[in-house]
Design an enzyme around this catalytic site. Structure first.
Site, PDB file in Angstrom:
ATOM      1  N   HIS A  10     -84.398  -3.981 -47.351  1.00 54.06           N
ATOM      2  CA  HIS A  10     -83.938  -5.199 -47.869  1.00 54.06           C
ATOM      3  C   HIS A  10     -84.563  -5.636 -49.086  1.00 54.06           C
ATOM      4  O   HIS A  10     -85.427  -5.116 -49.569  1.00 54.06           O
ATOM      5  CB  HIS A  10     -84.198  -6.134 -46.890  1.00 54.06           C
ATOM      6  CG  HIS A  10     -85.578  -6.255 -46.367  1.00 54.06           C
ATOM      7  ND1 HIS A  10     -86.650  -7.031 -47.427  1.00 54.06           N
ATOM      8  CD2 HIS A  10     -86.369  -5.730 -45.484  1.00 54.06           C
ATOM      9  CE1 HIS A  10     -87.788  -7.041 -46.855  1.00 54.06           C
ATOM     10  NE2 HIS A  10     -87.715  -6.154 -45.600  1.00 54.06           N
ATOM     11  N   GLU A  83     -87.903  -4.033 -38.214  1.00 53.48           N
ATOM     12  CA  GLU A  83     -89.330  -3.936 -38.495  1.00 53.48           C
ATOM     13  C   GLU A  83     -90.008  -3.722 -37.154  1.00 53.48           C
ATOM     14  O   GLU A  83     -89.639  -4.433 -36.175  1.00 53.48           O
ATOM     15  CB  GLU A  83     -89.619  -4.823 -39.370  1.00 53.48           C
ATOM     16  CG  GLU A  83     -91.128  -4.614 -39.860  1.00 53.48           C
ATOM     17  CD  GLU A  83     -91.359  -3.105 -40.743  1.00 53.48           C
ATOM     18  OE1 GLU A  83     -91.396  -2.192 -40.179  1.00 53.48           O
ATOM     19  OE2 GLU A  83     -91.266  -3.355 -41.965  1.00 53.48           O
TER      20      GLU A  83
END
Length: 209
Positions: A10, A83
């Site tokens: 990202h 994550e």
């Protein structure tokens, strides 16, 4: 038949710029992160691929949505691309984490793949989720090309996994925001093809000057 997996980290977040541990907590993309996401979108708009997946965390989804706005794909969220959960360390800078939770931070920094951060998870658990996701995508999109937006920790684990490096080995490589990383998957096995390509960011930087 192989499947091409373009795995993208990202764009930069506010917490990235402050060196805060994010995990499952979220932080908005910074102005630089928005620029990075738009640069990825510009590159991918001229790149043929079959599907767009993303972690369901906000920073990844925002990056993926900016890509989808240019490419016309539907973003498919998948929790397995998240994550690693860092539990009680989330939202803290590394200095704050070492001061408030010294024993946990020491274990987080140096323990192996099985160490579970309180209220979080281990690197081994997170890698297992990510590999299962990619193997499923390899079967679902056999012979095709897929883009997925994920996170630095996940990419770091996949890098080690694909090269046979123990996942607890200290990181001696960069995982860049909005970096373009290609893995091929064949018969459930990952092969690293391209790592840390940020030429799209350099091109937009030149255009801005």
């Amino acid at each position: 038949m192989k499947t091409e997996l373009i795995l993208i980290r990202h764009g930069e977040t506010e917490w990235n710029s402050q060196n805060r541990l994010q995990g499952h907590k979220d932080s908005a993309l910074s102005s630089e992160g928005l620029r990075q996401a738009d640069a990825l979108a510009t590159r991918l708009a001229t790149f043929r691929f079959h599907a767009l997946y993303s972690s369901d965390l906000g920073r990844a989804l925002e990056t993926a949505r900016r890509i989808a706005a240019r490419t016309g794909h539907t973003v498919v969220p998948d929790t397995r691309l998240r994550e690693r959960g860092l539990g009680i360390l989330e939202g803290l800078t590394r200095e704050e984490a070492s001061q408030r939770h010294p024993e946990v931070y020491e274990s987080y920094s140096h323990e192996g793949a099985d160490y579970v951060v309180p209220e979080g998870e281990s690197t081994g658990q997170r890698l297992a989720h990510a590999v299962a996701c990619l193997q499923e995508l390899g079967t679902r999109h056999r012979g095709e090309r897929v883009v997925a937006v994920t996170h630095g920790g996940v990419l770091s684990l996949l890098f080690r996994h694909s090269l046979g490096i123990p996942i607890g080995t200290p990181r001696a490589f960069s995982v860049l925001n909005a970096g373009w990383n290609q893995f091929d998957i064949h018969d459930g096995k990952l092969r690293l093809v391209t790592w840390g390509d940020v030429t799209h960011l350099q091109a937009t930087s030149r255009d801005d000057t």
